[in-house]
Design a protein around this motif. Structure first.
Motif, PDB file in Angstrom:
ATOM      1  N   VAL A 413       0.837  -1.202   0.000  1.00 25.32           N
ATOM      2  CA  VAL A 413       0.000   0.000   0.000  1.00 25.32           C
ATOM      3  C   VAL A 413       0.871   1.251   0.000  1.00 25.32           C
ATOM      4  N   LEU A 414       1.969   1.214   0.751  1.00 25.86           N
ATOM      5  CA  LEU A 414       2.904   2.340   0.764  1.00 25.86           C
ATOM      6  C   LEU A 414       3.475   2.585  -0.629  1.00 25.86           C
ATOM      7  N   GLY A 433      11.729   8.463  -8.493  1.00 30.72           N
ATOM      8  CA  GLY A 433      11.644   9.713  -7.740  1.00 30.72           C
ATOM      9  C   GLY A 433      11.649   9.435  -6.249  1.00 30.72           C
ATOM     10  N   GLU A 434      11.857  10.489  -5.470  1.00 29.02           N
ATOM     11  CA  GLU A 434      11.872  10.367  -4.023  1.00 29.02           C
ATOM     12  C   GLU A 434      10.522  10.773  -3.445  1.00 29.02           C
ATOM     13  N   VAL A 435      10.078  10.030  -2.450  1.00 31.24           N
ATOM     14  CA  VAL A 435       8.796  10.305  -1.795  1.00 31.24           C
ATOM     15  C   VAL A 435       9.015  10.370  -0.284  1.00 31.24           C
ATOM     16  N   SER A 436       8.483  11.417   0.340  1.00 32.91           N
ATOM     17  CA  SER A 436       8.528  11.549   1.790  1.00 32.91           C
ATOM     18  C   SER A 436       7.175  11.162   2.366  1.00 32.91           C
ATOM     19  N   TYR A 437       7.207  10.559   3.569  1.00 41.80           N
ATOM     20  CA  TYR A 437       5.943  10.193   4.212  1.00 41.80           C
ATOM     21  C   TYR A 437       6.084  10.297   5.717  1.00 41.80           C
ATOM     22  N   MET A 438       4.950  10.562   6.363  1.00 42.01           N
ATOM     23  CA  MET A 438       4.894  10.719   7.821  1.00 42.01           C
ATOM     24  C   MET A 438       3.417  10.779   8.232  1.00 42.01           C
ATOM     25  N   GLU A 459       9.862  13.128   8.855  1.00 44.74           N
ATOM     26  CA  GLU A 459       9.534  12.375   7.646  1.00 44.74           C
ATOM     27  C   GLU A 459      10.524  11.244   7.409  1.00 44.74           C
ATOM     28  N   LYS A 460      10.058  10.254   6.675  1.00 47.12           N
ATOM     29  CA  LYS A 460      10.912   9.206   6.140  1.00 47.12           C
ATOM     30  C   LYS A 460      10.871   9.344   4.623  1.00 47.12           C
ATOM     31  N   THR A 461      11.984   9.101   3.981  1.00 47.52           N
ATOM     32  CA  THR A 461      12.062   9.277   2.529  1.00 47.52           C
ATOM     33  C   THR A 461      12.636   8.023   1.891  1.00 47.52           C
ATOM     34  N   PHE A 462      12.087   7.654   0.754  1.00 55.29           N
ATOM     35  CA  PHE A 462      12.646   6.518   0.024  1.00 55.29           C
ATOM     36  C   PHE A 462      12.520   6.763  -1.480  1.00 55.29           C
ATOM     37  N   VAL A 463      13.376   6.095  -2.227  1.00 55.73           N
ATOM     38  CA  VAL A 463      13.386   6.223  -3.678  1.00 55.73           C
ATOM     39  C   VAL A 463      12.455   5.169  -4.270  1.00 55.73           C
ATOM     40  N   VAL A 464      11.611   5.612  -5.174  1.00 56.27           N
ATOM     41  CA  VAL A 464      10.629   4.721  -5.787  1.00 56.27           C
ATOM     42  C   VAL A 464      10.954   4.577  -7.278  1.00 56.27           C
TER      43      VAL A 464
END
Length: 486
Positions: A413-414, A433-438, A459-464
């Protein structure tokens, strides 16, 4: 069936005798024809359930309540605004009109909460001069405009024959040892579990419906595509005939409808009867077979690729249906909002500040429609514990994954939400691209910032890396468009 007339008389009488003076503390309206009001009496709190849902209609004491959807209904906001702190003055059952009226007062200001029980039923909040402040229930229809600010008119009374028949039905409200409010608690025992079971089944059907539709369509298309993919031998036959004709052009006569030719195969010499089109020259006949060979071969190759895609879609739909079937009651009730949307309480979904997509396992993902809608989604619709995503360092839509309180987001889902965040941002079309989530509670609006501009922390960030098939599946899952896949 709903509570019987004699049972409504009993529960209303118990409210009037045992709960008068109780103070309204909280209120909820998870569905258009279902509301809860928490009343504080000395030493404890009581949650009244007011349901106008056809055969589930009742006034009872709820042991637990349905979860409130991510976006509170307007009726819930009005209940909290207008009833909080008010004391219950009394309760009346208007038998001929099939309506229950609860009267509240605070500092000489009165409010009335009306439960209309007839078909289709609904809930109304009245001012002290009997004017309608707000109503809830998709069945009001044309009465909605009539009610806007107007005085409340009770529903049409039922016939004397129906009244007589209703009064003849005995009460089923049997008290149990330990009951504090025996009639109200018995009313919940009669219909509460049936209500939960009915809602659970309805939510399961609603969640499964788009997957079943996609499974049916994809399966039907898959049969046709497989038939097309199986035309390889037919293509090969055209190639063999074309080569045989090319080797024997000198023996072909224009206008002939058939010719017998000798073919040298691995199994030996064979005489082959070849049908001809008398309108074509021998060269045109030969070219036609080679053309059919190439056409069918292209079709076979395309069909094989399409077959693989459809097989994945069928598998995805089957997995999603299995996941939905495996969901227990609490997990399904956590998505009670799907019933609120289908009921039409809020009007068309396009009127909301977000677009809703369906992710893995039926998870809902909300994407802001524009700058102002981003603010509405993040600061008015989303709850503090919902998950918030955004393409890092780029303009784009706010993305929210509604979660249960203290719930965790599934990895799939993330990834789904991150794909939508990138697609609805300046990174659209890029391979990664990079996505931040919190959690939403860490997102803040800066004073004076333009619409949609926010700041956030923790935030946490990861490359998608964009998966085209995943993105295509998500875009097709949007409500009102093609059915979703997991």
């Amino acid at each position: 069936m709903s509570l019987r007339p004699v049972e409504f008389e009993e529960v209303v009488a118990e409210v009037a005798s045992r709960l008068v003076g109780a103070v309204a503390q909280k209120a909820w309206c998870p569905l258009p024809r279902l509301a809860y009001v928490e009343l504080r009496v000395p030493g404890r709190s009581v949650v009244l359930c007011l349901c106008a849902e056809g055969e589930l209609s009742r006034l009872s004491v709820a042991e637990d309540r349905f979860p409130t959807p991510g976006e509170p209904a307007p009726f819930q906001r009005w209940l909290r605004q207008e009833l909080t702190g008010f004391k219950l003055l009394g309760a009346r059952y208007l038998e001929p009109h099939r309506a229950v009226v609860l009267e509240f007062e605070r500092e000489a200001v009165r409010r009335r909460l009306v439960l209309e029980l007839g078909s289709p039923g609904g809930l109304l909040l009245l001012s002290d001069n009997q004017r309608v402040l707000m109503l809830s229930g998709e069945g009001f229809g044309s009465r909605r405009n009539l009610y806007a600010g107007a005085a409340w008119m009770p529903p049409e009374p039922v016939s004397e024959e129906a009244l007589t028949k209703g009064r003849a039905q005995p009460s089923r409200l049997e008290p149990q040892e330990g009951d504090v409010l025996p009639k109200l608690q018995a009313a919940e025992r009669v219909l509460g579990q049936k209500d939960r079971t009915s809602r659970v089944d309805a939510i399961r059907r609603r969640l499964a419906q788009p997957y079943r539709a996609r499974l049916k369509r994809s399966s039907r298309t898959l049969e046709k595509v497989r038939a097309e993919a199986a035309r390889g031998p037919e293509a090969e036959k055209h190639r063999e005939v074309g080569e045989l004709l090319a080797q024997n052009l000198h023996r072909l006569k224009r206008g002939a409808t058939q010719v017998s030719l000798t073919a040298y195969t691995e199994s030996g010499v064979e005489e082959v009867q070849v049908k001809l089109d008398p309108k074509r020259t021998p060269k045109e006949e030969t070219d036609w077979h080679f053309h059919q060979y190439r056409r069918l071969l292209r079709g076979v190759e395309t069909a094989r690729h399409r077959e693989a895609e459809l097989a994945r879609e069928v598998a995805h739909a089957q997995v999603a249906l299995q996941q939905i079937e495996a969901m227990d009651g609490p997990a399904l009730l956590a998505q009670v909002e799907v019933l609120q949307v289908s009921a039409g309480e809020e009007g068309p979904k396009e009127g909301l500040p977000f677009k809703e997509y369906v992710g893995h396992g039926g998870a809902r993902i909300w994407v802001g429609r524009g700058a102002a809608d981003n603010d509405a989604l993040t600061f008015k619709v989303a709850r503090p514990w919902h998950l918030w995503l955004h393409a890092r360092g780029l303009p784009g839509s706010h993305v929210v994954v509604p979660l249960e309180k203290n719930g965790d987001v599934a990895q799939e889902v993330l990834l789904d939400a991150a794909h939508l965040a990138l697609h609805h941002s300046g990174a659209k079309g890029e391979p990664r691209g990079e996505v931040s989530y919190m959690p939403v509670k860490f997102v803040r609006k800066l004073k004076g910032a333009s619409a949609g501009q926010v700041t956030y922390s923790r935030e946490k960030t990861f490359v998608v890396r964009i998966e085209p098939e995943r993105l295509e599946r998500l875009l097709k899952s949007r409500h009102g468009e093609q059915p979703p896949l997991p």
